[in-house]
Design an enzyme around this catalytic site. Structure first.
Site, short mmCIF file in Angstrom:
data_model
loop_
_atom_site.label_atom_id
_atom_site.label_comp_id
_atom_site.label_asym_id
_atom_site.label_seq_id
_atom_site.Cartn_x
_atom_site.Cartn_y
_atom_site.Cartn_z
N ASN A 150 -67.37 19.19 63.96
CA ASN A 150 -67.16 18.58 62.63
C ASN A 150 -65.84 17.82 62.50
O ASN A 150 -65.78 16.78 61.87
CB ASN A 150 -67.32 19.63 61.52
N GLY A 226 -66.28 27.85 65.43
CA GLY A 226 -67.69 27.43 65.42
C GLY A 226 -68.49 28.34 64.50
O GLY A 226 -67.93 28.98 63.60
N THR A 228 -70.89 31.45 63.05
CA THR A 228 -70.75 32.91 63.10
C THR A 228 -71.64 33.53 64.18
O THR A 228 -71.23 34.45 64.89
CB THR A 228 -71.04 33.51 61.70
N ALA A 229 -72.86 32.99 64.35
CA ALA A 229 -73.76 33.55 65.37
C ALA A 229 -73.18 33.36 66.77
O ALA A 229 -73.21 34.28 67.61
CB ALA A 229 -75.14 32.89 65.27
N THR A 230 -72.59 32.18 67.02
CA THR A 230 -71.97 31.93 68.34
C THR A 230 -70.76 32.85 68.51
O THR A 230 -70.54 33.42 69.59
CB THR A 230 -71.53 30.46 68.47
N GLU A 248 -62.66 31.64 64.53
CA GLU A 248 -62.71 30.94 63.23
C GLU A 248 -64.16 30.54 63.02
O GLU A 248 -64.67 29.66 63.73
CB GLU A 248 -61.82 29.69 63.28
N CYS A 282 -65.58 23.23 57.27
CA CYS A 282 -65.74 24.67 57.01
C CYS A 282 -65.11 25.07 55.68
O CYS A 282 -65.43 26.13 55.14
CB CYS A 282 -65.14 25.47 58.16
N GLU A 461 -55.08 31.42 62.57
CA GLU A 461 -54.42 30.35 63.31
C GLU A 461 -53.26 29.83 62.47
O GLU A 461 -53.07 30.26 61.33
CB GLU A 461 -55.42 29.24 63.61
P1 NDP Z 1 -71.35 26.28 67.28
O1 NDP Z 1 -71.04 27.71 67.13
O2 NDP Z 1 -72.73 25.87 67.54
O3 NDP Z 1 -70.50 25.65 68.47
C1 NDP Z 1 -69.08 25.72 68.55
C2 NDP Z 1 -68.65 25.52 69.99
O4 NDP Z 1 -69.09 26.63 70.77
C3 NDP Z 1 -69.26 24.28 70.64
O5 NDP Z 1 -68.33 23.73 71.55
C4 NDP Z 1 -70.44 24.89 71.36
O6 NDP Z 1 -70.91 24.08 72.41
C5 NDP Z 1 -69.85 26.19 71.87
N1 NDP Z 1 -70.83 27.22 72.23
C6 NDP Z 1 -72.12 27.34 71.84
N2 NDP Z 1 -72.69 28.45 72.39
C7 NDP Z 1 -71.71 29.05 73.13
C8 NDP Z 1 -71.65 30.24 73.92
N3 NDP Z 1 -72.69 31.06 74.08
N4 NDP Z 1 -70.49 30.55 74.53
C9 NDP Z 1 -69.39 29.77 74.35
N5 NDP Z 1 -69.39 28.62 73.64
C10 NDP Z 1 -70.53 28.28 73.02
O7 NDP Z 1 -70.75 25.56 65.98
P2 NDP Z 1 -70.91 24.05 65.57
O8 NDP Z 1 -70.35 23.16 66.64
O9 NDP Z 1 -72.31 23.83 65.08
O10 NDP Z 1 -69.87 23.95 64.34
C11 NDP Z 1 -70.20 24.24 63.04
C12 NDP Z 1 -69.73 25.65 62.67
O11 NDP Z 1 -68.33 25.74 62.87
C13 NDP Z 1 -69.96 25.98 61.22
O12 NDP Z 1 -70.46 27.27 61.12
C14 NDP Z 1 -68.56 25.92 60.63
O13 NDP Z 1 -68.40 26.70 59.49
C15 NDP Z 1 -67.74 26.39 61.75
N6 NDP Z 1 -66.36 25.95 61.57
C16 NDP Z 1 -65.41 26.89 61.26
C17 NDP Z 1 -64.11 26.51 61.03
C18 NDP Z 1 -63.06 27.52 60.73
O14 NDP Z 1 -61.89 27.20 60.87
N7 NDP Z 1 -63.38 28.73 60.33
C19 NDP Z 1 -63.70 25.11 61.10
C20 NDP Z 1 -64.78 24.21 61.44
C21 NDP Z 1 -66.06 24.64 61.67
P3 NDP Z 1 -72.14 23.07 72.15
O15 NDP Z 1 -71.71 22.15 71.06
O16 NDP Z 1 -72.28 22.41 73.44
O17 NDP Z 1 -73.29 23.94 71.76
#
Ligand code: NDP
Length: 480
Positions: A150, A226, A228-230, A248, A282, A461
């Site tokens: 994002n 990223g 929450t599930a990841t 985060e 987020c 952070e």
């Molecule tokens: P994801 O959790 O799908 O992905 C985040 C990162 O993790 C990507 O680089 C992704 O790679 C990688 N990833 C995916 N699966 C794995 C795994 N099994 N092991 C290690 N890395 C993995 O999130 P999104 O990219 O869809 O981002 C949106 C989410 O991020 C929203 O839920 C948002 O709220 C959250 N977010 C939180 C923030 C905060 O500061 N709290 C700030 C910004 C966003 P790939 O893209 O290749 O799948």
């Protein structure tokens, strides 16, 4: 076709498999480039390079590391326009947003931690007549940094900068959906003279590249932003290995409007906090709670303002909203709008995909959407949508709004609009959120702790919190 490469041991290299993934331009819905489809072997090479570089990088003085990082910050500024164009094309966000927020913040991240580390002092505690304690903080080793799509360069550098400043070396993975500016950053690091292996960037899929970083025993520290599930999957892998972990994660942030607010400001900024970056921040406030006496007035003015927002190509200076990041994400957001209707919500504005003309006709554009009439406990009001969708809900008392605001499994950010200072304090302290803004939104001081409660994350952070996370603490007690 623009082909990007991995950055390993100071060089731009192809993935070992020779395989590439498609990179989409969401504003047109077409493939415009190729991304390395890296795997475990590429990750291992990057980790080995980072381990090899660690003794020399960690032994440099803070000032020496700072000087190199300041050069990187300067190069980001010098390449502002190129980086902003790349970010806008890769992500679909308006160019003016990338130019004003994303890229300047990336250089600020480098500058902030490059200067911060010079002032990052150790502590000492005197036990009078008995002993003296002093506490040291030393770099941990190879840091694994994984970031989302994002705010691509903004969040990528928010992790890399403190990790490097504290003396760690890094293996990083940007989201494969938006990898372009991380690639451009690797070119700038080479130009800035960052020693080989200090920062390594491996592109590819999360479950392959991200997972390989998290699983590797030679990466003792993982910083992840990223979903929450990841985050849960990462924690399940990292926790039994006792890695340092910073997560985060998602949010479902309340935006609380009391009747005594400064109406015009609350209205104007609530439009921004709902739809900036197509609602894909987020920190966006996706649940707007409005005190009953001004509910109708606020709702009508809000809807009128939202209907005037312009959805258009990211490079068009008049566009308020660009494209959402991917077809899959657009479909997810649309499915939540359908769900809201099924749950009894009334669509007051938007609700549809937008088809622009000509070359943008296949782009992933969505109308900013405003929904009312939903119960605060329904799925639309509990699950993270992460798109240009907000709900409006009236409330009658502080107690009621606190119950609704705190009802989700998330606890990242919250906004309060009131002119009553005592109430602002009282409500702030009862909200289960890590970040609270009163009469403002997204006003960021990089020294403050950043992160969420509940399922929005683990750890914080920013400022000293980040430098503490990226170092190992040791206390030495000497008997006098
Ligand atoms: P994801 O959790 O799908 O992905 C985040 C990162 O993790 C990507 O680089 C992704 O790679 C990688 N990833 C995916 N699966 C794995 C795994 N099994 N092991 C290690 N890395 C993995 O999130 P999104 O990219 O869809 O981002 C949106 C989410 O991020 C929203 O839920 C948002 O709220 C959250 N977010 C939180 C923030 C905060 O500061 N709290 C700030 C910004 C966003 P790939 O893209 O290749 O799948």
């Amino acid at each position: 076709m623009e082909r990007i490469l991995n950055y390993i041991n100071g060089k731009l290299v192809e993935p070992k498999s020779g395989n590439y993934l498609d990179n989409y331009d969401p504003s047109r819905g077409v493939v415009y480039g190729e991304i390395p489809d890296s795997d475990r072997e590429d990750v291992k090479e990057a980790i080995t390079a980072a381990q090899t570089a660690f003794p020399e990088w960690s032994a440099k003085s803070n000032e020496e590391r700072s000087r190199i990082m300041m050069r990187i910050a300067d190069l980001i500024d010098e390449n502002l326009e190129k980086l902003a164009l790349a970010e806008s094309k890769d992500n679909g966000k308006p160019l003016k947003l990338a130019r004003r927020v994303d890229i300047p913040r990336a250089s600020s991240n480098f500058r902030f931690f490059a200067t911060g580390v010079i002032h990052f002092a150790s502590e000492s505690h005197l036990m009078e007549g008995e002993a003296i304690n002093y506490t040291t903080r030393t770099p941990v080793g190879v840091a694994g940094c994984i970031s989302p799509w994002n705010l691509p360069l903004y969040l990528f550098t928010w992790k890399i900068a403190p990790a490097l400043a504290a003396g760690n070396t890094v293996v990083a993975k940007p989201s494969e959906i938006t990898p372009m500016t991380a690639f451009l950053l690797s070119e700038l690091c080479i130009e800035a003279g960052l020693p080989s292996g200090v920062l390594n960037i491996v592109h590819g899929l999360g479950p392959k590249v991200g997972q390989a970083i998290v699983e590797d025993p030679d990466v003792p520290l993982i910083s992840f932003t990223g979903g929450t599930a990841t985050g849960k999957a990462i924690a399940a892998t990292a926790a039994p290995m006792f890695k340092k972990l910073s997560l985060e994660l998602g949010g479902k942030n309340p935006n609380i409007i009391f009747a005594d607010c400064d109406f015009d400001n609350a209205l104007r900024i609530s439009v921004q906090s709902s739809f900036a970056n197509q609602g894909q921040i987020c920190l966006c406030g996706s649940r707007i709670f409005i005190e009953r006496p001004i509910y109708e007035k606020f709702r009508d003015a809000f809807v009128e303002k939202v209907n005037r927002l312009k959805i258009g190509p990211p490079l068009d200076e008049s566009s308020n909203l660009g494209a959402v990041v991917s077809k899959q994400h657009m479909e997810k957001v649309l499915s939540y709008i359908d769900l809201a209707k099924k749950e009894g919500g009334k669509i007051l504005a938007g609700g549809n995909r937008v088809e622009l003309d000509g070359e943008f006709s296949e782009g992933y554009y969505l109308e900013p959407t405003v929904i009312e009439g939903l119960d605060y406990q329904c799925r639309t009001n509990q699950e993270e949508i992460f798109g240009p969708v907000v709900t409006l809900t009236p409330f009658d008392s502080e107690e009621e709004v606190l119950t609704m605001a705190n009802s989700t499994e998330y606890g990242l950010a919250a906004t309060i609009w009131t002119q009553d200072l005592t109430r602002a304090h009282r409500v702030s302290h009862k909200l289960k959120s890590g970040i609270i803004w009163v009469n403002c939104w997204l006003l960021r001081d990089l020294r403050t702790p950043f992160g969420g409660m509940k399922k929005s994350g683990v750890g914080r952070e920013g400022g000293w919190e980040a430098l503490k996370f990226f170092t190992e603490t040791r206390n030495v007690c000497i008997k006098l």
